[in-house]
Motif scaffolding. Sequence first.
Motif, PDB file in Angstrom:
ATOM      1  N   VAL A 145      10.028  -0.570 -10.994  1.00 30.38           N
ATOM      2  CA  VAL A 145       9.964  -1.820 -11.760  1.00 30.38           C
ATOM      3  C   VAL A 145       8.528  -2.319 -11.772  1.00 30.38           C
ATOM      4  O   VAL A 145       7.880  -2.370 -10.721  1.00 30.38           O
ATOM      5  CB  VAL A 145      10.890  -2.898 -11.148  1.00 30.38           C
ATOM      6  N   ASN A 146       8.031  -2.668 -12.952  1.00 34.91           N
ATOM      7  CA  ASN A 146       6.672  -3.194 -13.106  1.00 34.91           C
ATOM      8  C   ASN A 146       6.704  -4.526 -13.849  1.00 34.91           C
ATOM      9  O   ASN A 146       7.570  -4.753 -14.698  1.00 34.91           O
ATOM     10  CB  ASN A 146       5.804  -2.204 -13.900  1.00 34.91           C
ATOM     11  N   LEU A 147       5.739  -5.378 -13.531  1.00 31.27           N
ATOM     12  CA  LEU A 147       5.584  -6.668 -14.211  1.00 31.27           C
ATOM     13  C   LEU A 147       4.159  -6.776 -14.750  1.00 31.27           C
ATOM     14  O   LEU A 147       3.203  -6.393 -14.070  1.00 31.27           O
ATOM     15  CB  LEU A 147       5.858  -7.838 -13.264  1.00 31.27           C
ATOM     16  N   VAL A 163       1.821  -6.405 -11.496  1.00 29.80           N
ATOM     17  CA  VAL A 163       2.443  -6.029 -10.232  1.00 29.80           C
ATOM     18  C   VAL A 163       3.201  -4.734 -10.512  1.00 29.80           C
ATOM     19  O   VAL A 163       4.191  -4.723 -11.245  1.00 29.80           O
ATOM     20  CB  VAL A 163       3.402  -7.100  -9.693  1.00 29.80           C
ATOM     21  N   MET A 164       2.727  -3.641  -9.929  1.00 26.89           N
ATOM     22  CA  MET A 164       3.300  -2.334 -10.174  1.00 26.89           C
ATOM     23  C   MET A 164       4.162  -1.917  -8.979  1.00 26.89           C
ATOM     24  O   MET A 164       3.821  -2.186  -7.823  1.00 26.89           O
ATOM     25  CB  MET A 164       2.193  -1.305 -10.406  1.00 26.89           C
ATOM     26  N   GLU A 188       2.198   5.744  -5.816  1.00 24.76           N
ATOM     27  CA  GLU A 188       1.562   4.587  -5.173  1.00 24.76           C
ATOM     28  C   GLU A 188       2.591   3.523  -4.793  1.00 24.76           C
ATOM     29  O   GLU A 188       3.569   3.312  -5.518  1.00 24.76           O
ATOM     30  CB  GLU A 188       0.520   3.994  -6.108  1.00 24.76           C
ATOM     31  N   PRO A 189       2.371   2.834  -3.664  1.00 28.78           N
ATOM     32  CA  PRO A 189       3.263   1.741  -3.269  1.00 28.78           C
ATOM     33  C   PRO A 189       3.020   0.512  -4.146  1.00 28.78           C
ATOM     34  O   PRO A 189       2.261   0.565  -5.112  1.00 28.78           O
ATOM     35  CB  PRO A 189       2.853   1.482  -1.812  1.00 28.78           C
ATOM     36  N   ARG A 190       3.701  -0.580  -3.786  1.00 27.65           N
ATOM     37  CA  ARG A 190       3.503  -1.816  -4.551  1.00 27.65           C
ATOM     38  C   ARG A 190       2.035  -2.230  -4.526  1.00 27.65           C
ATOM     39  O   ARG A 190       1.367  -2.147  -3.493  1.00 27.65           O
ATOM     40  CB  ARG A 190       4.361  -2.938  -3.965  1.00 27.65           C
ATOM     41  N   ARG A 191       1.543  -2.647  -5.687  1.00 29.66           N
ATOM     42  CA  ARG A 191       0.157  -3.090  -5.784  1.00 29.66           C
ATOM     43  C   ARG A 191       0.055  -4.135  -6.871  1.00 29.66           C
ATOM     44  O   ARG A 191       0.830  -4.130  -7.838  1.00 29.66           O
ATOM     45  CB  ARG A 191      -0.779  -1.908  -6.074  1.00 29.66           C
ATOM     46  N   ALA A 192      -0.891  -5.040  -6.708  1.00 26.09           N
ATOM     47  CA  ALA A 192      -1.060  -6.150  -7.640  1.00 26.09           C
ATOM     48  C   ALA A 192      -2.501  -6.222  -8.111  1.00 26.09           C
ATOM     49  O   ALA A 192      -3.438  -5.886  -7.365  1.00 26.09           O
ATOM     50  CB  ALA A 192      -0.653  -7.466  -6.970  1.00 26.09           C
TER      51      ALA A 192
END
Length: 202
Positions: A145-147, A163-164, A188-192
Motif C-alpha cells: 500500500v502506498n500513499l 509514504v511507500m 524496501e521497508p516503509r519509507r516516507a
Amino acid sequence: ERLYAIAAGTRQRGFSGAGLVEVVAYWQRKRHFILRDAAGFNVSDGRTRGSGVALGFSLAPEGLALAFDLNLAYARMRYDFDRAIAGGEVLRKGNEEDTAPRWLGSAQWRWTPTPALRAELEVIHQGRYEIDAANTADYPGHTLVNLRADWRVTTELALFARVMNVLDREHADRADIAFGTERYFPGEPRRAFLGLTWTPAR
C-alpha cells in the motif's frame, strides 16, 4: 527463438462516458529458447505455452473529486517439455514457468478536491510464483500500500509527500534459486518522503 501468439481485446466506454473498460485475452507458444536452471546449467531448445487475460477499468465521474483505476492480469505460463539434466534440475512438461506470477494487479483511488490538491491511495499485488523450473519451492507473493499527495501552493511552489509500503510488509522484489540456494532480493521497508519544488516565474 520463436514466439507464436494470438491476442484479442475490446475497449468500451460506459457510465455515461465516465468509465472505460479494456479486456485483452492472449495465447502463446515459445520455441527454441535457452534458459538457465537453478543449478546454473544452460538448458537448450526449451518450450513454453501459456494463456492469460488482462483487465483495465477506469472510472472518473464528471463533477466528482474521486477517480478510480484498476488493472488486473491473470496468466498461466507452463513449460512444454521434459528434461533431466545430470547434476541439474528435472523439468517436467506442465511445470509452472519460474518467476512468473499468475496474478498481478494494482488499484488507485485519487482524490482531487481542488485543481491544486491531489491525493492518491495505491494498492499493488503480486501473486505467488514458483522460484525454480522444477517447481520445488515458491514465493508466496505480496500486497503493498502506498500513499501520495501533491499540493501546488503557488504557481512557483509545490509540496509533495509520499509514504511507500505503508503497512511495512516484508517482501521480495525478486525471488529465485541459484546454484541450489534460495535467493531473495528484499524490497524496501516503509519509507516516507517530504519535499518541495520551486519553479521561478519567467
